[in-house]
Design a protein around this motif. Structure first.
Motif, PDB file in Angstrom:
ATOM      1  N   ALA A 180       0.830  -1.199   0.000  1.00  7.63           N
ATOM      2  CA  ALA A 180       0.000   0.000   0.000  1.00  7.63           C
ATOM      3  C   ALA A 180       0.870   1.258   0.000  1.00  7.63           C
ATOM      4  O   ALA A 180       0.579   2.224  -0.720  1.00  7.63           O
ATOM      5  CB  ALA A 180      -0.932  -0.002   1.208  1.00  7.63           C
ATOM      6  N   ARG A 181       1.943   1.237   0.782  1.00  9.01           N
ATOM      7  CA  ARG A 181       2.846   2.389   0.833  1.00  9.01           C
ATOM      8  C   ARG A 181       3.520   2.597  -0.517  1.00  9.01           C
ATOM      9  O   ARG A 181       3.617   3.715  -1.023  1.00  9.01           O
ATOM     10  CB  ARG A 181       3.892   2.186   1.929  1.00  9.01           C
ATOM     11  N   LEU A 182       3.972   1.512  -1.150  1.00  4.36           N
ATOM     12  CA  LEU A 182       4.626   1.629  -2.457  1.00  4.36           C
ATOM     13  C   LEU A 182       3.650   2.120  -3.529  1.00  4.36           C
ATOM     14  O   LEU A 182       3.998   2.952  -4.361  1.00  4.36           O
ATOM     15  CB  LEU A 182       5.235   0.283  -2.861  1.00  4.36           C
ATOM     16  N   GLU A 183       2.428   1.601  -3.516  1.00  8.95           N
ATOM     17  CA  GLU A 183       1.436   2.050  -4.488  1.00  8.95           C
ATOM     18  C   GLU A 183       1.073   3.513  -4.268  1.00  8.95           C
ATOM     19  O   GLU A 183       0.826   4.242  -5.229  1.00  8.95           O
ATOM     20  CB  GLU A 183       0.206   1.161  -4.434  1.00  8.95           C
ATOM     21  N   ALA A 184       1.068   3.958  -3.023  1.00  9.43           N
ATOM     22  CA  ALA A 184       0.799   5.368  -2.739  1.00  9.43           C
ATOM     23  C   ALA A 184       1.925   6.250  -3.269  1.00  9.43           C
ATOM     24  O   ALA A 184       1.687   7.409  -3.629  1.00  9.43           O
ATOM     25  CB  ALA A 184       0.625   5.584  -1.237  1.00  9.43           C
ATOM     26  N   GLN A 185       3.130   5.717  -3.341  1.00  4.76           N
ATOM     27  CA  GLN A 185       4.271   6.465  -3.877  1.00  4.76           C
ATOM     28  C   GLN A 185       4.302   6.438  -5.403  1.00  4.76           C
ATOM     29  O   GLN A 185       5.134   7.091  -6.013  1.00  4.76           O
ATOM     30  CB  GLN A 185       5.586   5.883  -3.349  1.00  4.76           C
TER      31      GLN A 185
END
Length: 72
Positions: free
Chosen positions: A44-49
């Motif tokens: 989720a953090r990577l997709e948000a980036q």
């Protein structure tokens, strides 16, 4: 009426083995759940980036669904 069957002179060893096995399986279950939660949060953090998965890019490039998992 007894709840446990007669395990003979080795009852302590047998019950200890069952307890250790149960604790090990329960520990693995807890560890897997925690690891899954960590990986979901990382994704989720990577997709948000803005980082996208390669399989998602391949499907978006040619307009067809990705068949990466179809061979398995």
């Amino acid at each position: 009426m007894t709840v446990l069957p007669d395990l003979g002179p080795h009852a302590g060893f047998i019950l200890a083995c069952y307890a250790i096995t149960l604790a090990t399986v329960a520990g693995l279950f807890v560890w897997l759940r925690a690891d899954r939660a960590r990986l979901v949060a990382t994704l989720a953090r990577l997709e948000a980036q803005g980082v996208r998965r390669r399989s998602g890019r391949a499907a978006a490039d040619d307009g067809t669904p990705s068949s990466a998992g179809a061979e398995r």
